[in-house]
Design a protein around this motif. Structure first.
Motif, PDB file in Angstrom:
ATOM      1  N   ALA A  37       0.726  -1.141  -0.095  1.00 49.78           N
ATOM      2  CA  ALA A  37      -0.140   0.062  -0.126  1.00 49.78           C
ATOM      3  C   ALA A  37       0.731   1.307  -0.085  1.00 49.78           C
ATOM      4  CB  ALA A  37      -0.900   0.007   1.226  1.00 49.78           C
ATOM      5  N   ALA A  41       1.219   3.938  -2.894  1.00 51.23           N
ATOM      6  CA  ALA A  41       0.678   5.252  -2.988  1.00 51.23           C
ATOM      7  C   ALA A  41       1.619   6.218  -3.225  1.00 51.23           C
ATOM      8  CB  ALA A  41       0.155   5.308  -1.311  1.00 51.23           C
ATOM      9  N   LEU A  70      -0.826  -4.658  -8.735  1.00 50.84           N
ATOM     10  CA  LEU A  70      -1.508  -5.287  -7.368  1.00 50.84           C
ATOM     11  C   LEU A  70      -1.389  -6.834  -7.248  1.00 50.84           C
ATOM     12  CD1 LEU A  70      -3.510  -5.046  -5.065  1.00 50.84           C
ATOM     13  CD2 LEU A  70      -5.500  -5.171  -6.579  1.00 50.84           C
ATOM     14  N   PRO A 180      -3.295   0.678  -4.065  1.00 48.28           N
ATOM     15  CA  PRO A 180      -3.200   1.160  -2.552  1.00 48.28           C
ATOM     16  C   PRO A 180      -4.409   0.825  -1.771  1.00 48.28           C
ATOM     17  CG  PRO A 180      -2.343   2.798  -3.854  1.00 48.28           C
ATOM     18  CD  PRO A 180      -3.111   2.039  -4.669  1.00 48.28           C
ATOM     19  N   LEU A 181      -5.738   0.811  -2.084  1.00 44.91           N
ATOM     20  CA  LEU A 181      -6.751   0.590  -1.332  1.00 44.91           C
ATOM     21  C   LEU A 181      -7.090  -0.826  -1.108  1.00 44.91           C
ATOM     22  CD1 LEU A 181      -9.552   3.355  -2.353  1.00 44.91           C
ATOM     23  CD2 LEU A 181      -8.121   3.377  -0.112  1.00 44.91           C
ATOM     24  N   PHE A 183      -4.602  -3.160  -1.246  1.00 44.61           N
ATOM     25  CA  PHE A 183      -3.536  -3.464  -0.318  1.00 44.61           C
ATOM     26  C   PHE A 183      -4.041  -3.245   0.978  1.00 44.61           C
ATOM     27  CE2 PHE A 183       0.035  -3.805  -3.626  1.00 44.61           C
ATOM     28  CZ  PHE A 183       0.451  -4.979  -3.176  1.00 44.61           C
ATOM     29  N   LEU A 184      -4.411  -1.993   1.112  1.00 42.74           N
ATOM     30  CA  LEU A 184      -4.790  -1.510   2.635  1.00 42.74           C
ATOM     31  C   LEU A 184      -5.978  -2.327   3.362  1.00 42.74           C
ATOM     32  CD1 LEU A 184      -4.198   0.527   4.805  1.00 42.74           C
ATOM     33  CD2 LEU A 184      -5.907   2.033   3.882  1.00 42.74           C
ATOM     34  N   SER A 187      -4.430  -5.728   4.198  1.00 40.64           N
ATOM     35  CA  SER A 187      -3.640  -5.357   5.525  1.00 40.64           C
ATOM     36  C   SER A 187      -4.629  -5.322   6.779  1.00 40.64           C
ATOM     37  CB  SER A 187      -2.782  -4.121   5.267  1.00 40.64           C
ATOM     38  OG  SER A 187      -1.910  -4.000   6.412  1.00 40.64           O
TER      39      SER A 187
END
Length: 293
Positions: A37, A41, A70, A180-181, A183-184, A187
């Motif tokens: 992420a 980012a 991704l 990023p989203l 991945f977040l 996480s």
């Protein structure tokens, strides 16, 4: 190739080869999904405000971001966090060349020629030799996840080919809005808010360096230089340089992380590299040895 472009190729080889050691170092302080992420980012922001969107359809950008950015790195980061050594990861990931061939044949109708088949079989045997060595400084999960990551890279290559001519830096930056989203979210599910907070609050300079390297050196600099080379020279002239990436990866992992190979893993590595060489140079060599009559 001009001396300037040759230097660019060598910079890419070094950046991408050492990249695997940097990932391993980054994972010591930051969990894999959070590391992904932060990496993407940083690639996307603030560059997306200054770089024009690539001149391709919206869904092409999403498809590229979902595969090469991704899919590939979710699998690779997690693989390296569960026991895939950096050096072997740099080698196994090169199976992307053969997944690209297979996907291009199925999706784009491109022909697979004799040298491609021979190289694929040799490399597949080498990967099998490496795979049966799971447990010797490498886990089965790590090996299989890295192999699937290479398939995601291969699919991303085919998507790029299908797009046609495109500004690769622009594509990389805008496609970096995709990971990023997800991945977040991964996480939060896999690593949990407490671990995320602990990692960010106690982040070390080493981890910061790793994230900056992955974002700016491995991603933005590497893909930009590689894209320019592909734009100036035939792919057949540029592609052979990628064969040096796993050599740098294995050497840097041995030097910086003290990673070694068993004799069977070394044999597998030699076979994979031989398969890649046959795939890249086989057609040229056959023309030299068996000229058309």
């Amino acid at each position: 190739m001009s001396p300037k472009d040759l230097l660019s190729a060598l910079i890419v080889i070094l950046a991408w080869g050492v990249n695997f050691v940097v990932i391993k170092v980054g994972l010591h302080g930051v969990p894999p999904m959070l590391l992904g992420a932060l990496r993407f980012a940083l690639v996307a922001f603030p560059a997306v405000f200054f770089i024009k969107r690539p001149a391709v359809g919206f869904w092409w950008v999403v498809a590229y971001g979902a595969t090469i950015s991704l899919g590939q790195f979710v699998l690779l980061f997690y693989a390296m966090s569960v026991g895939m050594p950096a050096g072997l990861a740099s080698l196994v990931l090169q199976a992307q060349a053969f997944f690209t061939l297979i996907f291009a044949a199925v999706i784009l109708g491109e022909k697979i020629r004799g040298p491609n088949v021979a190289g694929l079989l040799i490399a597949a045997f080498g990967l099998a030799v490496i795979g049966v060595q799971a447990g010797h400084a490498m886990t089965v999960a790590g090996f299989l996840l890295t192999l699937v990551a290479s398939a995601m890279w291969g699919m991303g290559n085919v998507i790029t080919k299908r797009m046609g001519k495109v500004d690769l830096l622009s594509l990389v930056v805008w496609a970096s809005l995709v990971p990023p989203l997800p991945f977040l979210a991964l996480s939060l599910m896999m690593e949990g808010p407490a671990r995320i907070e602990a990692s960010l609050s106690a982040i070390s300079l080493t981890s910061v360096f790793a994230i900056v390297y992955l974002a700016f050196i491995a991603t933005m600099l590497g893909y930009t230089l590689w894209g320019k080379l592909l734009g100036r020279y035939p792919a057949s002239q540029v592609a052979p340089f990628s064969l040096l990436v796993p050599i740098v990866g294995l050497a840097s992992a041995a030097l910086l992380l003290d990673e070694g190979l068993t004799s069977m893993q070394f044999l597998g590595a030699v076979l994979v590299m031989a398969g890649l060489c046959v795939n890249v140079f086989g057609g040229w060599l056959r023309q030299r040895l068996m000229p058309a009559r």
